[in-house]
Scaffold this motif. Structure first.
Motif, PDB file in Angstrom:
ATOM      1  N   SER A 140     -10.571 -59.449 -40.255  1.00  0.00           N
ATOM      2  CA  SER A 140     -10.009 -58.281 -39.576  1.00  0.00           C
ATOM      3  C   SER A 140      -8.503 -58.262 -39.586  1.00  0.00           C
ATOM      4  O   SER A 140      -7.900 -57.194 -39.577  1.00  0.00           O
ATOM      5  CB  SER A 140     -10.515 -58.231 -38.134  1.00  0.00           C
ATOM      6  N   ALA A 141      -7.864 -59.395 -39.594  1.00  0.00           N
ATOM      7  CA  ALA A 141      -6.403 -59.431 -39.534  1.00  0.00           C
ATOM      8  C   ALA A 141      -5.766 -58.886 -40.786  1.00  0.00           C
ATOM      9  O   ALA A 141      -4.588 -58.580 -40.785  1.00  0.00           O
ATOM     10  CB  ALA A 141      -5.932 -60.866 -39.317  1.00  0.00           C
ATOM     11  N   GLU A 142      -6.533 -58.733 -41.863  1.00  0.00           N
ATOM     12  CA  GLU A 142      -5.963 -58.248 -43.098  1.00  0.00           C
ATOM     13  C   GLU A 142      -6.214 -56.758 -43.292  1.00  0.00           C
ATOM     14  O   GLU A 142      -5.759 -56.184 -44.262  1.00  0.00           O
ATOM     15  CB  GLU A 142      -6.551 -59.021 -44.286  1.00  0.00           C
ATOM     16  N   ALA A 143      -6.914 -56.111 -42.378  1.00  0.00           N
ATOM     17  CA  ALA A 143      -7.403 -54.772 -42.662  1.00  0.00           C
ATOM     18  C   ALA A 143      -6.844 -53.670 -41.804  1.00  0.00           C
ATOM     19  O   ALA A 143      -7.289 -52.568 -41.914  1.00  0.00           O
ATOM     20  CB  ALA A 143      -8.922 -54.770 -42.534  1.00  0.00           C
ATOM     21  N   TRP A 147       7.265 -56.433 -34.331  1.00  0.00           N
ATOM     22  CA  TRP A 147       5.878 -56.137 -33.980  1.00  0.00           C
ATOM     23  C   TRP A 147       5.085 -55.317 -35.001  1.00  0.00           C
ATOM     24  O   TRP A 147       3.861 -55.305 -34.942  1.00  0.00           O
ATOM     25  CB  TRP A 147       5.821 -55.445 -32.623  1.00  0.00           C
ATOM     26  N   LEU A 148       5.733 -54.601 -35.871  1.00  0.00           N
ATOM     27  CA  LEU A 148       4.975 -53.789 -36.829  1.00  0.00           C
ATOM     28  C   LEU A 148       4.979 -54.480 -38.189  1.00  0.00           C
ATOM     29  O   LEU A 148       5.944 -54.407 -38.939  1.00  0.00           O
ATOM     30  CB  LEU A 148       5.552 -52.381 -36.967  1.00  0.00           C
ATOM     31  N   HIS A 149       3.870 -55.157 -38.480  1.00  0.00           N
ATOM     32  CA  HIS A 149       3.730 -55.826 -39.768  1.00  0.00           C
ATOM     33  C   HIS A 149       2.916 -54.934 -40.707  1.00  0.00           C
ATOM     34  O   HIS A 149       2.798 -53.736 -40.476  1.00  0.00           O
ATOM     35  CB  HIS A 149       3.121 -57.212 -39.567  1.00  0.00           C
ATOM     36  N   GLU A 150       2.361 -55.472 -41.717  1.00  0.00           N
ATOM     37  CA  GLU A 150       1.790 -54.670 -42.796  1.00  0.00           C
ATOM     38  C   GLU A 150       0.379 -54.179 -42.478  1.00  0.00           C
ATOM     39  O   GLU A 150      -0.435 -54.926 -41.942  1.00  0.00           O
ATOM     40  CB  GLU A 150       1.770 -55.506 -44.078  1.00  0.00           C
ATOM     41  N   THR A 151       0.102 -52.892 -42.815  1.00  0.00           N
ATOM     42  CA  THR A 151      -1.239 -52.330 -42.644  1.00  0.00           C
ATOM     43  C   THR A 151      -1.885 -51.947 -43.966  1.00  0.00           C
ATOM     44  O   THR A 151      -3.048 -51.538 -43.987  1.00  0.00           O
ATOM     45  CB  THR A 151      -1.200 -51.080 -41.742  1.00  0.00           C
ATOM     46  N   LEU A 152      -1.135 -52.054 -45.058  1.00  0.00           N
ATOM     47  CA  LEU A 152      -1.680 -51.722 -46.374  1.00  0.00           C
ATOM     48  C   LEU A 152      -1.848 -53.004 -47.185  1.00  0.00           C
ATOM     49  O   LEU A 152      -0.863 -53.586 -47.643  1.00  0.00           O
ATOM     50  CB  LEU A 152      -0.752 -50.755 -47.116  1.00  0.00           C
ATOM     51  N   PRO A 153      -3.084 -53.487 -47.348  1.00  0.00           N
ATOM     52  CA  PRO A 153      -3.296 -54.728 -48.098  1.00  0.00           C
ATOM     53  C   PRO A 153      -2.799 -54.603 -49.529  1.00  0.00           C
ATOM     54  O   PRO A 153      -2.842 -53.515 -50.127  1.00  0.00           O
ATOM     55  CB  PRO A 153      -4.822 -54.905 -48.053  1.00  0.00           C
ATOM     56  N   PRO A 154      -2.327 -55.717 -50.123  1.00  0.00           N
ATOM     57  CA  PRO A 154      -1.829 -55.668 -51.509  1.00  0.00           C
ATOM     58  C   PRO A 154      -2.845 -55.102 -52.493  1.00  0.00           C
ATOM     59  O   PRO A 154      -2.471 -54.417 -53.452  1.00  0.00           O
ATOM     60  CB  PRO A 154      -1.511 -57.139 -51.803  1.00  0.00           C
TER      61      PRO A 154
END
Length: 444
Positions: A18-21, A223-230
């Protein structure tokens, strides 16, 4: 495309990755949440955090525009420029926001959401700080253009992040929630601007905006990291981005929602651009009274947006809510034209302010639903789609801005005419291109 109304973040939270999605990606790396009530609590906390961060990003543009509005007459006097030229500082900022989104949207599809956003925020802070010291209206226009170009990153990427995480009616609800948060900005911005003018001049407003930009940049960085996986990013260059946008524009329904939403936004921005002069110069109100009326109108927009998100979405179709909102905007613009042209005699400030309140409130149905309906038609190009939506809105708004002052500062008729033309155009595009009755008939 999923239509269940369940967010992607909620679906991903049920898996070990879930942390990647989506929402869990805010932690900056893989995280394993506990199951059961603890997992639900963690998801709620993370969802609240991303809502606040995205709300701040979408609030920055109205904050940059509306906090400056009470100072427009003061800028006219201080820089010895005509009102029509000073209004170009608004047009320049809007134009920058429009053009910047064309660049930032595809960038975010290729390199992810975080890096383009941070770069844009840093440039925004620089440009806003320079505005504090602008000695001429020409330089102020130039740095407002740069401010808009950089501020576009927050607008386009916030929408793209929502599309990364949500589908279906849940996305429409989230847009309404963002409207609640970002709507606080136009409520408090003119009030803050009016109070700043009590203790300093218009340059102090840009100093305050610089501080706000610095704080928001730090919040995004932390606080805002990545939401679009590579794996979901585009690897093509400029040509690929242009082909993607051309494909989106070839979708008649997407284009219909885009243009309808853009014309509704132009009607709103005709009010934003003209109201400082209409309320203060024509009707003799003080900057503080103008700020109060602007805040009341913004509260109306927020309230209707929440009615849309909390009560209407999921109970009636988004197209029905959108159509009703556009119809109300047309009626309100018609009433404003009749009042400002003298058909009912000298009506005074209260009736005109009431008409503006109705028009602004109906935007709470038009704006979130056009965005949601358009983005629901995009699967793998949320950044590019968001860029097209934003670019269209701000370009048409930039065209509408100088038109409201074409007849000088002594009449509000041009404002009402621009609003009515845009409102009717939005309704025509919605009916002719989106054809909502056919979409309903096509559903099983």
């Amino acid at each position: 495309m999923p239509e269940s109304g369940v967010s992607r973040a909620q679906q991903a939270h049920k898996t070990e990755t879930s942390a990647e999605a989506g929402l869990a990606g805010l932690s900056g790396g893989p995280v394993t949440f506990p199951s059961g009530p603890a997992a639900t609590a963690a998801a709620r906390r993370t969802g609240l955090l991303v809502t606040l961060v995205l709300g701040g990003l979408t609030a920055l543009p109205p904050l940059s525009m509306d906090m400056y509005l009470p100072a427009l007459p003061a800028v006219t006097d201080a820089l010895h420029a005509p009102a029509s030229t000073v209004q170009l500082t608004l047009t320049a900022c809007l134009t920058g926001m429009a053009l910047g989104q064309v660049v930032v949207g595809p960038m975010s599809d290729r390199w992810g959401r975080r890096r383009p956003l941070l770069l844009g925020m840093i440039i925004y802070v620089f440009a806003t700080a320079i505005c504090v010291f602008a000695p001429t209206v020409e330089l102020l226009i130039g740095f407002r253009l740069l401010q808009g170009l950089a501020g576009a990153a927050g607008i386009v990427i916030a929408r793209a992040v929502v599309r990364d995480m949500y589908d279906g009616v849940e996305m429409a609800r989230f847009f309404s929630t963002l409207m609640l948060i970002s709507g606080v900005a136009p409520v408090i911005a003119p009030v803050i601007g009016g109070q700043v003018l009590r203790i300093t001049d218009w340059r102090g407003i840009f100093a305050v905006l610089t501080v706000v930009g610095i704080l928001l940049t730090l919040v995004v960085w932390k606080w805002l990291h990545e939401t679009l996986p590579p794996a979901e990013r585009h690897t093509g260059g400029i040509g690929d981005a242009l082909r993607t946008m051309r494909g989106l524009l070839a979708d008649r329904v997407f284009t219909g929602y885009m243009i309808a939403g853009s014309l509704a936004f132009a009607a709103l921005f005709a009010y934003v651009s003209a109201s400082p002069f209409v309320i203060q110069e024509i009707y003799g109100a003080s900057p503080q009274t103008f700020s109060m009326l602007f805040g009341i109108n913004s509260i109306g927009l927020i309230a209707v947006g929440q009615i849309n998100g909390k009560l209407l979405v999921g109970r009636i179709s988004l197209d029905k809510a959108l159509g009703f909102g556009l119809a109300v905007i047309v009626l309100a613009a018609t009433a404003l034209l009749l009042m400002t042209s003298g058909v009912f005699g000298d009506v005074g400030l209260v009736p005109v302010a009431s008409g503006l309140f109705v028009l602004m409130s109906a935007m709470g149905l038009a704006m979130p639903n056009t965005n949601a309906q358009a983005l629901m038609r995009t699967k793998h190009a949320a950044g590019s789609a968001s860029a097209l939506l934003g670019t269209s809105s701000f370009l048409i708004g930039a065209i509408a801005s100088p038109l409201v002052g074409i007849a000088g500062e002594a009449t509000a008729v041009p404002m009402a005419v621009v609003q009515l033309v845009c409102a009717v155009g939005a309704m025509v595009c919605f009916l002719a291109l989106c054809r909502p009755w056919r979409q309903v008939a096509a559903r099983p």
